[in-house]
Design an enzyme around this catalytic site. Structure first.
Site, PDB file in Angstrom:
ATOM      1  N   THR A  52       0.835  -1.111  -0.111  1.00  0.00           N
ATOM      2  CA  THR A  52      -0.080   0.053   0.122  1.00  0.00           C
ATOM      3  C   THR A  52       0.716   1.077   0.007  1.00  0.00           C
ATOM      4  OG1 THR A  52      -1.829   1.134   0.741  1.00  0.00           O
ATOM      5  CG2 THR A  52      -0.307  -0.108   2.385  1.00  0.00           C
ATOM      6  N   GLU A  53       0.367   2.310  -0.688  1.00  0.00           N
ATOM      7  CA  GLU A  53       1.115   3.495  -1.059  1.00  0.00           C
ATOM      8  C   GLU A  53       1.935   4.070   0.249  1.00  0.00           C
ATOM      9  OE1 GLU A  53      -1.451   2.653  -2.704  1.00  0.00           O
ATOM     10  OE2 GLU A  53      -2.068   4.063  -4.100  1.00  0.00           O
ATOM     11  N   ASN A  54       1.121   4.056   1.241  1.00  0.00           N
ATOM     12  CA  ASN A  54       1.652   4.717   2.399  1.00  0.00           C
ATOM     13  C   ASN A  54       2.476   3.993   3.341  1.00  0.00           C
ATOM     14  OD1 ASN A  54      -0.862   3.196   2.851  1.00  0.00           O
ATOM     15  ND2 ASN A  54      -0.826   3.962   4.955  1.00  0.00           N
ATOM     16  N   SER A  94       8.283   3.755  -0.668  1.00  0.00           N
ATOM     17  CA  SER A  94       7.286   3.091  -1.188  1.00  0.00           C
ATOM     18  C   SER A  94       7.203   3.339  -2.801  1.00  0.00           C
ATOM     19  CB  SER A  94       6.068   3.652  -0.160  1.00  0.00           C
ATOM     20  OG  SER A  94       4.754   3.169  -0.751  1.00  0.00           O
TER      21      SER A  94
END
Lengths: 229, 235, 229, 235
Positions: A52-54, A94
Site C-alpha cells: 500500500t502506497e503509504n 514506497s
C-alpha cells in the site's frame, strides 16, 4: 441481444477473475475501492503480498470494528493489521517500489481504457476538487497494470474506447482489462479478446465496445462462481 | 513463498558471462565475501562490477579481478591498503575503470531502483568527471545530469533475513547493500542469520522483501580485513 | 625572510586552529588523513557531531588495538566505535546529508586552492590509478568547506593560487583555508587574510602565496599551542 | 547540544507569515495534530502548506485552513471522509491548489532533502499534470522533469526522539514524516516519548538527528480519526 444486466459479472466476480491471474508470491497493489476486493479471492495455496502506497508491505486483514489502530492504515485510510513479515517504510521508499518496477501487478479502476493502453481514471473533467493520489505513479511502475471495470457506463456507453476523452492517468500503460463481460489484453495498440461471458455473442460484445476486439486463437469462457455475486 | 536457497553455488549459478553485477560493501565492511567466492567458483566472465572500491589483497572482489572475470569496474575509490590486483590489471589495460564520485554512485544506484532515469547533481560540476555530461542551471546554480545505474544481479550481505527476503544489516556494513538490493533484476543476499517470518520487527526492516530474490545463510561470514591480515589468497 | 620551516605550524597545530571554529553541536565531516586530526582538538565544552560517508553519524573514538569490529569503520576504513546517539544509515541517505546541505562544515586537504574557491585535491594529473571517493560530493554539500594545508608545497611553491592547474574537485566551493602560515577566507573571488603567524611579515606571506592576499580590517595572530607540534 | 523544547508554542513561534510549511502524515496517521494546533494559536498567515491531503473535519490541517491561514496547498489527494473545509475554501477561490501525483510529491520532497534540484519520472507523462514541464527521452521512453520541493519549516510526528533529534516512527504513521524532516530549513518534531541519548538503538534510528532541529514531547497525541468521530472543532 440479451440484456447485459442479466448476464454480466458482478464486481465481486470481476475481482475474483482478476485474482485467478495473480501468482503465488506476487507483489500486488490494489487500488482504493472495487479493486480492493481482489484480496478476498486469492486461490487456495497462493499467497500474494500486498503493497500500500503509504508505506506498508505484506499487511494483514482489516481489524474487527473497535480494534482499529489508526496508525496502521492503507492508502484508502482504512484500518489494516500487521502479520508476520510486515514491513513499514517511508513514502519515498514506497514509491521507489512502485516507480522502480518492483510490483508485479497494479490493479485499478477506470473511467475509460483506450486500445492504446491509455487510462483515464482520476478526473471526470467536470470541475470540482481534483485529486490524483498515487494512480499516475502506479500505472508507470508495475510490470502489469490491470483494470477492473464494468464493460459499459451506467448509460450503456463503452468504457473500452478507441481514444480516451477524459483526462489521462497514463499513456499506453494498461496491459489487461477485466470487465463485467470480458477479459481483454492490450497489445500493440489493439484490444485482444481473451475471454467473454458465454451468454454474449462476439458481435454483441463488439457492439458495446468502442474499438475493434481482435481475436487471436481461442476465446475462453469467462465464468466466475455464482455465490460471489 | 520461500526465498531461501540452500547453497551459495545455487544462488550464483544463473549469473551469465557479460552480466552487470553490483557487489555491496565499503572496503571490507558489508562485502559478501562468500558470494563473491561462489561467483569465482561459478566462473562467469566479462563481468561489469559496481562496487565502491576495487578490492583489497587477494580475496573477495580483488580475487574476482585476479581471476580475470571482470572486464569493467564502476567505482569511486579503487585504492586500498593492498590494491595490487586492480592496479596491475588497470596498468595492463585488462580492466576498464569508470570512476564515479561516491555520492553520485550511491544516487545513481538509488535512482536505478526508484525508476528515476536521470537526475541533476552539483557534484563534479566543472571537473573532468563531468566531461560529456549534460549541464543545466537551476535557480542560478549549475548542475550535472547523471543517469541511473542498474544491474542484472546484486550480491549483498545482510545480518538477518526472513524467508520473504526482509533484511537487516550490521552497523556500517549497511552502506551500499540496501540500495544495490533495489537496483538489480535479481538480488541475492547472504545473511548471517535466517529467522522465521515475523522474526524481524516490521519497524526494523531495512530492506523490505520486495527487493530481494534469494536468501542464503552464511552463519560465520569471513571479514575481508581478517582474511587479508592472514594473507589468504582465493581460490 | 625567516625560514618558513621554523615558523610554520605543524599539521596538528593547523588542525587545532580549525577545531576552534567549530561550534557546539555542529555537524562535521572530516576528510581522510590530516583533517581527521581536527576531532582531537575540540575545545572544552563543545561537542561536534561527526559524519562519515559510509553511513555513520555521531560515532565514537577509535577502539583499542585488537578491539576492532571491522563492520564499524569510517570512510578511511579505520575502525571506530559507537556511542550513545550513534545512527547508522545507507549510502544514499548518507550523501543526502552531504549533498542536501545538512553538514555545517566539511574539512578537506588540498593540492591547490584558487582565489575563486576552486579546489584541486583528488588527482595529481600524473596518471596512475585515479580515485575520487566522496570529495566531489562534500565540496558541494556542506555549508562551509574548509581546507587544511601547508601554505606551500614541499618544493616551496604556493598552494594558494590564482588558478588551479591540477584537475578540479569542485568549482568555487572553498570558504576558508587554514594553512601552516595563515587563515584565509575566500569571498567574491578573493583571498581575504584573516590571521597570520606573527613571525612572518605580510610581504613575506604574499611572496609565498600565488594570488593577492586582501586585507579587510585587522589581521589576527595565528598562534596554536606549542605542545601539539 | 539538546534539541528538546519545553512547549509547542515555543516550537512554532518563529514560523513567519508567508512561510512554506511541510506537515507530515497521510490522512490522520502521522499527522502532528498538536503542532498544527499550536501553529493555529501562533497565527502565522499566508502559509504554503505541503501535505498529502487537505485535512479532514475541523481539526489539524482542516482547522488551519478553516482559520484562513493557508494561501496555497501542495498535495496529491485533497479528499477525505469530511473534506468540507478545503472544498469550500477551494470553491470560494480563497486557497490555491497545486496537485502533484503522490509518488512525485514524495520524490520531490526527498530530492529537496538530498540536494537534487531536478529529476525525471515517468509519472504524469502525457497527462494534464505534466503540462508546461520539460520532457525528455531516455532509452526510448519519455519522462517528465520535476523540481525539488523544500520548505522553511517541517512539522512532523514521531514516536521516540532523543535529545540529538534521532527519531523512530510508529507503524504507517511513518509515511511522509522522515522525508519532510530532510527537506526543511527547520524541522520540528513532536514525539510521543523522549528518551535519553542512546535510548534508540543505532540500527533502528529512522531519522538521524542531523535532519531535526527541535523535539517537543507530546505524550498522548490525539488521533485525527478519533477527534473527528467525536466531532471536535479546533479551536
Amino acid at each position: 441481444m440479451s440484456d447485459i444486466q442479466d448476464i454480466k459479472l458482478s464486481n465481486a466476480q470481476i475481482a475474483w477473475r482478476a485474482a485467478q491471474d495473480i501468482e503465488d508470491g506476487a507483489y500486488v497493489n490494489l487500488g482504493i475501492g472495487f479493486p480492493e476486493m481482489v484480496a478476498r479471492f486469492q486461490p487456495e495455496g497462493r499467497q500474494a503480498i500486498f503493497h500500500t502506497e503509504n508505506g506498508v508491505l505484506d499487511f494483514g486483514k482489516a481489524p474487527a470494528p473497535g480494534e482499529e489502530d489508526w496508525d496502521c492504515i492503507n492508502a484508502g485510510k482504512k484500518a489494516i493489521t500487521i502479520k508476520p513479515g510486515t514491513a513499514f517504510f517511508h513514502h519515498a521508499d514506497s514509491f521507489a517500489m512502485v516507480r522502480g518496477g518492483h510490483l508485479d501487478v497494479a490493479i485499478l479502476g477506470a473511467y475509460e481504457v483506450a486500445q492504446s493502453g491509455d487510462l483515464a481514471n482520476w478526473s471526470t473533467g467536470k470541475g470540482g476538487v481534483p485529486a490524483v493520489g498515487g494512480a499516475m505513479d502506479l500505472v508507470h511502475g508495475a510490470r502489469r497494470v490491470a483494470v477492473l471495470t464494468d464493460h459499459v457506463t451506467k448509460k450503456g456507453e463503452p468504457k473500452l474506447v478507441a481514444e480516451c476523452t477524459l483526462p489521462l492517468t497514463g499513456v499506453g500503460c494498461v496491459t489487461r482489462v477485466y470487465t463485467s463481460l470480458a477479459v481483454v489484453d492490450i497489445e500493440d495498440g489493439k484490444f485482444i479478446l481473451r475471454e467473454k461471458v458465454p451468454a454474449i455473442s462476439l458481435e454483441d460484445l463488439q457492439a458495446v465496445t468502442g474499438a475493434p476486439l481482435h481475436v487471436e486463437g481461442e476465446i475462453g469462457d469467462l465464468i466466475a462462481p455464482e455465490e460471489l455475486a | 513463498m520461500d526465498k531461501r536457497l540452500a547453497s551459495l553455488a545455487e544462488a550464483v549459478s544463473r549469473i551469465p558471462d557479460g552480466a552487470t553485477v553490483m557487489i555491496g560493501g565499503f572496503g571490507g565492511s558489508g562485502a559478501p565475501i562468500e558470494l563473491i567466492h561462489a561467483l569465482i567458483d561459478h566462473g562467469a566472465k566479462h563481468l561489469t562490477v559496481v562496487n565502491n572500491n576495487a578490492g583489497n589483497g587477494h580475496v573477495g572482489l580483488a580475487a574476482l579481478i585476479e581471476q580475470g572475470q571482470v572486464d569493467k569496474l564502476i567505482c569511486s575509490f579503487p585504492r586500498s591498503a593492498d590494491p595490487v590486483v586492480f592496479t596491475e590489471a588497470y596498468r595492463a589495460g585488462s580492466i576498464e575503470l569508470e570512476l564515479v564520485p561516491q555520492g553520485t554512485l550511491a544516487e545513481r544506484i538509488r535512482a536505478g531502483g526508484a525508476g528515476i532515469p536521470a537526475f541533476y547533481t552539483p557534484t563534479s560540476y566543472g571537473t573532468d568527471l563531468a566531461k560529456g555530461k549534460p549541464v543545466a542551471e537551476f535557480d542560478g546554480r549549475s548542475y550535472v545530469q547523471e543517469r541511473w545505474l542498474k544491474a542484472d544481479f546484486a550480491l549483498i550481505k545482510a545480518e538477518t533475513g526472513d524467508p520473504h527476503g526482509n533484511l537487516t544489516y550490521r552497523m556500517a556494513a549497511r552502506n551500499f547493500n540496501p540500495i544495490m538490493a533495489t537496483a538489480a533484476a535479481v538480488t541475492i543476499a547472504q545473511v548471517t542469520r535466517v529467522v522465521e517470518r515475523g522474526g524481524i520487527d516490521p519497524e526494523q526492516v531495512v530492506t523490505p522483501g520486495i527487493f530481494v530474490d534469494h536468501v542464503v545463510e552464511v552463519a560465520a561470514p569471513a571479514q575481508e580485513e581478517a582474511l587479508n591480515r592472514a594473507e589468504v589468497v582465493y581460490p
